[in-house]
Design an enzyme around this catalytic site. Structure first.
Site, mmCIF file in Angstrom:
data_model
loop_
_atom_site.group_PDB
_atom_site.id
_atom_site.type_symbol
_atom_site.label_atom_id
_atom_site.label_comp_id
_atom_site.label_asym_id
_atom_site.label_seq_id
_atom_site.Cartn_x
_atom_site.Cartn_y
_atom_site.Cartn_z
ATOM 1 N N ASP A 151 0.816 -1.223 0.000
ATOM 2 C CA ASP A 151 0.000 0.000 0.000
ATOM 3 C C ASP A 151 0.847 1.271 0.000
ATOM 4 O O ASP A 151 0.668 2.122 -0.857
ATOM 5 C CB ASP A 151 -0.928 -0.001 1.216
ATOM 6 C CG ASP A 151 -2.214 -0.764 0.953
ATOM 7 O OD1 ASP A 151 -2.679 -0.746 -0.194
ATOM 8 O OD2 ASP A 151 -2.735 -1.370 1.890
ATOM 9 N N HIS A 409 -1.612 2.456 13.677
ATOM 10 C CA HIS A 409 -2.195 1.197 14.142
ATOM 11 C C HIS A 409 -1.114 0.140 14.325
ATOM 12 O O HIS A 409 -0.025 0.251 13.787
ATOM 13 C CB HIS A 409 -3.250 0.693 13.163
ATOM 14 C CG HIS A 409 -2.704 0.190 11.853
ATOM 15 N ND1 HIS A 409 -2.303 1.028 10.845
ATOM 16 C CD2 HIS A 409 -2.498 -1.066 11.394
ATOM 17 C CE1 HIS A 409 -1.884 0.312 9.812
ATOM 18 N NE2 HIS A 409 -1.979 -0.966 10.121
ATOM 19 N N ARG A 496 3.122 -11.490 11.175
ATOM 20 C CA ARG A 496 4.031 -10.347 11.144
ATOM 21 C C ARG A 496 3.666 -9.408 12.272
ATOM 22 O O ARG A 496 2.514 -8.960 12.356
ATOM 23 C CB ARG A 496 3.829 -9.654 9.799
ATOM 24 C CG ARG A 496 4.834 -8.637 9.435
ATOM 25 C CD ARG A 496 4.521 -8.190 8.012
ATOM 26 N NE ARG A 496 5.327 -7.066 7.645
ATOM 27 C CZ ARG A 496 5.100 -6.293 6.595
ATOM 28 N NH1 ARG A 496 4.072 -6.545 5.808
ATOM 29 N NH2 ARG A 496 5.879 -5.277 6.327
HETATM 30 C C1 LIG Z 1 -1.340 2.196 6.446
HETATM 31 C C2 LIG Z 1 -0.364 1.105 6.213
HETATM 32 C C3 LIG Z 1 -0.501 0.231 5.142
HETATM 33 C C4 LIG Z 1 0.415 -0.785 4.938
HETATM 34 N N1 LIG Z 1 0.247 -1.618 3.871
HETATM 35 C C5 LIG Z 1 1.126 -2.622 3.656
HETATM 36 C C6 LIG Z 1 0.968 -3.513 2.571
HETATM 37 O O1 LIG Z 1 0.054 -3.378 1.772
HETATM 38 N N2 LIG Z 1 1.855 -4.525 2.422
HETATM 39 C C7 LIG Z 1 2.893 -4.689 3.268
HETATM 40 O O2 LIG Z 1 3.688 -5.621 3.081
HETATM 41 N N3 LIG Z 1 3.083 -3.835 4.283
HETATM 42 C C8 LIG Z 1 2.247 -2.814 4.513
HETATM 43 N N4 LIG Z 1 2.453 -1.947 5.553
HETATM 44 C C9 LIG Z 1 3.613 -2.137 6.427
HETATM 45 C C10 LIG Z 1 4.870 -1.328 5.996
HETATM 46 O O3 LIG Z 1 4.564 0.027 5.922
HETATM 47 C C11 LIG Z 1 5.479 -1.783 4.678
HETATM 48 O O4 LIG Z 1 5.642 -3.178 4.650
HETATM 49 C C12 LIG Z 1 6.835 -1.142 4.384
HETATM 50 O O5 LIG Z 1 7.201 -1.385 3.044
HETATM 51 C C13 LIG Z 1 7.951 -1.686 5.283
HETATM 52 O O6 LIG Z 1 8.933 -0.729 5.386
HETATM 53 P P1 LIG Z 1 10.316 -0.801 4.578
HETATM 54 O O7 LIG Z 1 10.035 -1.311 3.200
HETATM 55 O O8 LIG Z 1 10.956 0.517 4.722
HETATM 56 O O9 LIG Z 1 11.129 -1.946 5.349
HETATM 57 P P2 LIG Z 1 12.196 -1.724 6.524
HETATM 58 O O10 LIG Z 1 11.566 -1.031 7.651
HETATM 59 O O11 LIG Z 1 13.435 -1.147 5.959
HETATM 60 O O12 LIG Z 1 12.516 -3.249 6.859
HETATM 61 C C14 LIG Z 1 11.638 -4.079 7.545
HETATM 62 C C15 LIG Z 1 12.443 -4.977 8.474
HETATM 63 O O13 LIG Z 1 13.232 -5.895 7.701
HETATM 64 C C16 LIG Z 1 14.549 -6.050 8.250
HETATM 65 N N5 LIG Z 1 15.506 -5.529 7.255
HETATM 66 C C17 LIG Z 1 15.297 -4.471 6.453
HETATM 67 N N6 LIG Z 1 16.337 -4.303 5.633
HETATM 68 C C18 LIG Z 1 17.230 -5.253 5.925
HETATM 69 C C19 LIG Z 1 18.494 -5.606 5.378
HETATM 70 N N7 LIG Z 1 19.000 -4.944 4.343
HETATM 71 N N8 LIG Z 1 19.149 -6.668 5.893
HETATM 72 C C20 LIG Z 1 18.616 -7.385 6.914
HETATM 73 N N9 LIG Z 1 17.406 -7.096 7.459
HETATM 74 C C21 LIG Z 1 16.721 -6.046 6.970
HETATM 75 C C22 LIG Z 1 14.579 -5.219 9.526
HETATM 76 O O14 LIG Z 1 14.316 -6.055 10.622
HETATM 77 C C23 LIG Z 1 13.447 -4.210 9.335
HETATM 78 O O15 LIG Z 1 12.858 -3.833 10.552
HETATM 79 C C24 LIG Z 1 1.531 -0.921 5.811
HETATM 80 C C25 LIG Z 1 1.664 -0.042 6.892
HETATM 81 C C26 LIG Z 1 0.729 0.947 7.096
HETATM 82 C C27 LIG Z 1 0.910 1.862 8.259
#
Ligand SMILES: Cc1cc2nc3c(=O)[nH]c(=O)nc-3n(C[C@H](O)[C@H](O)[C@H](O)COP(=O)(O)OP(=O)(O)OC[C@H]3O[C@@H](n4cnc5c(N)ncnc54)[C@H](O)[C@@H]3O)c2cc1C
Length: 551
Positions: A151, A409, A496
């Site tokens: 999303d 949330h 998750r």
């Molecule tokens: C309103 C809302 C809607 C959302 N909708 C979705 C959705 O549709 N689908 C979904 O999947 N999620 C969703 N999310 C959750 C989240 O926002 C997303 O998944 C987002 O993409 C995760 O953040 P990021 O990609 O920056 O990952 P990060 O925060 O960078 O990584 C996630 C975790 O992976 C590990 N990690 C990251 N990078 C590395 C690395 N290079 N090496 C080793 N470990 C690592 C760490 O433990 C980290 O905490 C939503 C959240 C909200 C609030």
């Protein structure tokens, strides 16, 4: 500075910081309170309490060699590190670590798109590349490729997939980790390892065949803590020629069971994208008699629900189907689906949706003439990133805190079997449990076929980060734990969660005296003897910190 890591002296921490600075430059090592604050979880249910996990600092490299230098320095002074890619993991902990005092390794500045292959349909990217970056790159180069995004588009393919994140197009691509193809990892020793064909020097097919030969350890790096991923390949979907939708409605409550079976058939035959289930009966939530019936101890009967539907001239369930591909095949599959539902479910009706030629026009991308004007899910289902969902579930909407602001949330998403019967049971069980807590909540309370083959029963709990409302957070905290326990009693496991709930959830995956956790921790101790990489992530604690497990 935030909290020091447990068992690390101030002088050792200072010495490590000097080595981090030597590796990445002074300005990219952050230790002041103001700089560390953004690495807290703004959606935390334990904000400002002793349970909150707060880092001690952050270091932001730009190259693999710098990551290696950071890991070596951390080994020397036994500093726990917590790698993040874009750090936007809101609802699941944001950028915050499992262990207080960890140093965040913020990989946002490693943001190179190394390769996009239009003919073989893959991208190879660094962790700091966001979905927006990858989308723009593909558009700028005129490649006929789609990405599958979550999303919010400001996250990263690497970070999202490493937490088993999900998207919204065709089943294969929706499972973001499943659709990865090869990775490069800095191990706790500081060595660089490549998985799959990447293990062969000068491999010509790193992104074509992710298994290579022999055991494939790549699964250890998702929801795990065995390395820092510095490159990752992802399969991309060829840009379809058309995007078509249609809706099926069914009259009775029990029709949901066959509806799911027929949709599963279409989905597993690779004929449709994400099916979106719904019920117009949700519109009756303001009706006191309807609410009362829903809240009855054993739940409503089928006859009661069917009566509400017929009295209000509503159907009981609907599913929106999405088709991708050439115009003729999209139409033929839709025609087939209509016949199939009509044959399988008496009273099923079908309604035409959209039939859009790809690429979409800017007007279509904004859903201006669409029957789905909010467009929140539309954009991601149509292969482009957005922040539209933020309006709905972010910090600017939802449940007002006592100071009038809204506070995001915390997700609670147990996996239930992909059947109508399982959804009915989960609705009853979770509905009963939630009655004990007077809490606002949201969610589909319906299965979402996350990653294709299972239903994710999506529910969200709304915390308060205002210090004036700690009682509310305590209630949310308690409800989340109780719901996890109740889910486990019924054989449903959460997929998750934020760091503070990870031990608790892993504890429910206890088959054969927790052999899975024991296996993971034996591996952890072997490959990370100083326990420096993300201690506690995925419920995996190294020997040194094992006493920190909280269940
Ligand atoms: C309103 C809302 C809607 C959302 N909708 C979705 C959705 O549709 N689908 C979904 O999947 N999620 C969703 N999310 C959750 C989240 O926002 C997303 O998944 C987002 O993409 C995760 O953040 P990021 O990609 O920056 O990952 P990060 O925060 O960078 O990584 C996630 C975790 O992976 C590990 N990690 C990251 N990078 C590395 C690395 N290079 N090496 C080793 N470990 C690592 C760490 O433990 C980290 O905490 C939503 C959240 C909200 C609030």
């Amino acid at each position: 500075m935030g909290k020091l890591p447990p068992g690390v002296s101030a002088s050792d921490f200072a010495a490590a910081v000097q080595l981090f600075k030597a590796a990445v430059g002074e300005e990219w090592v952050l230790t002041s309170d103001a700089d560390v604050d953004p690495y807290r979880d703004t959606f935390s249910t334990v904000w400002g309490t002793p349970e909150e996990r707060v880092p001690s600092g952050a270091v932001s490299p730009t190259t693999v060699e710098q990551v290696q230098a950071i890991v070596r320095a951390a080994n020397r002074y036994k500093i726990p590190l917590f790698p993040i890619s874009t750090g936007k993991n809101f609802a699941y902990g944001g950028p915050s670590p499992n262990l207080d005092g960890s140093v965040i390794v913020d990989l946002k500045r490693m943001n190179k798109i190394i390769e996009v292959d239009e003919g073989r349909h893959f991208a190879l990217v660094e962790p700091g590349v966001s979905y927006f970056d990858l989308y723009r790159y593909i558009q700028d180069h005129g490649y006929k490729l789609w990405i599958d995004c979550p999303d919010p588009g400001w996250g990263s393919p690497v970070g999202n997939s490493l937490d088993h994140g999900i998207g919204y197009t065709l089943g294969f691509y929706r499972d973001h980790f499943g659709a990865h193809c090869g990775m490069e990892v800095v191990l706790a020793s500081g060595e660089v390892m490549r998985t799959g064909m990447g293990a062969m020097p000068n491999a010509k097919s790193w992104q074509d065949y992710k298994y290579g030969y022999g055991p494939d350890p790549s699964g250890l790096f998702a929801q795990g803590n065995y390395g820092i991923v510095t490159k990752m390949g992802f399969r991309l979907m060829p840009q379809p020629e058309y995007y078509r939708t249609g809706m099926i409605t069914v009259p009775k409550r029990q029709d949901f069971i066959q509806l799911v079976k027929t949709v599963n058939y279409l989905s597993d035959s690779f004929l449709i994208g994400e099916p979106i289930y719904g019920s117009p009966l949700r519109a009756l939530m303001g009706n006191a008699a309807f609410r009362e019936t829903l809240d009855k101890p054993a739940g409503p009967t089928d006859a009661e629900m069917d009566k509400f539907a017929s009295d209000n001239n509503l159907h009981s369930w609907d599913v929106e189907l999405q088709f991708y591909g050439p115009e003729k095949t999209c139409l033929a599959t839709w025609e087939y689906a209509k016949d199939r539902f009509a044959a399988d479910i008496p009273g099923a009706k079908s309604y035409e949706g959209e039939n859009l030629k790809v690429p979409l026009t800017p007007r279509q991308m904004q859903n201006i003439d669409s029957p789905y004007p909010t467009g929140i899910r539309r954009n991601v289902a149509q292969g482009f990133p957005s922040l539209g969902v933020w309006k709905m579930l972010g910090r600017t909407s939802g449940y007002p805190d006592s100071d009038g602001t809204m506070q995001g949330h915390a997700g609670f998403i147990p996996i239930v079997p992909r059947t109508g019967e399982a959804v009915f049971e989960a609705q009853r069980v979770f509905g009963d449990t939630m009655k004990e807590f007077d809490l606002p909540r949201f969610g589909s309370a319906l299965g979402t076929p996350v990653e294709w083959y299972q239903f994710a029963f999506q529910m969200g709990f709304v915390p308060s980060t205002s210090k004036t409302n700690p009682e509310h957070n305590l209630k949310v905290h308690k409800a989340l734990r109780q719901m996890t326990e109740v889910a486990a009693e019924h054989g449903w496991g959460d997929y998750r969660v934020p760091p503070i709930y990870q031990d608790f959830v892993v504890n429910t995956y206890s088959f054969n005296n927790h052999v899975l956790r024991r296996f993971n921790e034996t591996l952890k101790d072997a490959v990370d003897p100083n326990g420096i990489l993300a201690p506690g992530r995925g419920g995996v604690w190294p020997q040194r910190f094992r006493g920190m497990r909280k269940i």
